[in-house]
Design an enzyme around this catalytic site. Structure first.
Site, mmCIF file in Angstrom:
data_model
loop_
_atom_site.group_PDB
_atom_site.id
_atom_site.type_symbol
_atom_site.label_atom_id
_atom_site.label_comp_id
_atom_site.label_asym_id
_atom_site.label_seq_id
_atom_site.Cartn_x
_atom_site.Cartn_y
_atom_site.Cartn_z
ATOM 1 C CE LYS A 87 0.516 -62.846 -6.769
ATOM 2 N NZ LYS A 87 1.765 -62.369 -6.885
ATOM 3 C CG MET A 120 9.437 -66.446 -4.951
ATOM 4 S SD MET A 120 10.049 -65.768 -3.342
ATOM 5 C CE MET A 120 12.033 -65.536 -3.622
ATOM 6 C CB CYS A 121 3.799 -65.629 -6.158
ATOM 7 S SG CYS A 121 4.345 -64.095 -5.900
ATOM 8 C CB VAL A 122 3.451 -71.121 -6.822
ATOM 9 C CG1 VAL A 122 2.849 -72.611 -6.604
ATOM 10 C CG2 VAL A 122 3.289 -70.673 -8.104
ATOM 11 C CB THR A 125 -0.863 -68.631 -3.645
ATOM 12 O OG1 THR A 125 -0.722 -67.168 -4.108
ATOM 13 C CG2 THR A 125 -2.747 -68.768 -4.016
#
Length: 185
Positions: A87, A120-122, A125
């Protein structure tokens, strides 16, 4: 959260580039060990594992494709997995191949999300997974993040950002925030 045999473990951005000093101070030195415990437990149980890698498009990023930091950390580099997603943005649901489609094709409705960075990404998502109707658990002790500066110049410590993520996910109804031990014990 009751783990079903098809509960998928989504391992977000456990990459060598996050060891770069460019990120600053981090929290939770046990994150990688707990991520390893989850991967081992999922592998032993034959549950699906999805590895996610951030391929940064930012110039000079330690996570850029071709940079040594783009590689996965040893704790997950050789992990068995059922899907590998790349990603360029925060959510693994905007990667390739299509995570939501892959999960849907297999009837998977339950996810455990761990990795880097907590806020952020955790978090992104997990929020998106909750919005898509998945049952989501986030073992906060299997994540870590870094101190971060806001628009007014105030620096917030990584541990405080992680606590805020826990409140956002739990209080917002996106995910159940748990400890790794509750998932592998």
């Amino acid at each position: 959260m009751d783990l079903t045999p098809d509960t998928a473990l989504i391992v977000i951005d456990v990459q060598q580039g996050f060891d770069s000093p460019v990120w600053g101070a981090r929290d939770n030195p046990d994150a990688e060990a707990n991520i390893g415990r989850l991967v081992d437990a999922w592998s032993a149980a034959g549950r699906p594992i999805v590895l996610v890698r951030h391929d940064s498009r930012s110039a000079g990023s330690p996570l850029a494709p071709g940079a040594p930091g783009n590689a996965l950390k040893a704790v997950v580099a050789d992990a068995p997995h059922d899907l590998f997603v790349t990603k360029h943005v925060n959510s693994a649901f905007y990667g390739q191949p299509d995570l939501h489609g892959w999960l849907g094709d297999r009837g998977i409705r339950s996810l455990v999300v761990c990795g880097i960075q907590t806020n952020m990404c955790v978090e992104t998502t997990a929020r998106m997974a909750g919005n898509l109707g998945y049952e989501v658990a986030v073992p906060l002790d299997a994540t870590h993040t870094f101190d971060l500066e806001g628009p007014d110049g105030e620096r917030i410590a990584a541990a405080d950002l992680a606590r805020a993520t826990a409140v956002n996910l739990h209080g917002g109804g996106f995910a159940e925030v748990v400890a790794t031990e509750s998932l592998v014990g």
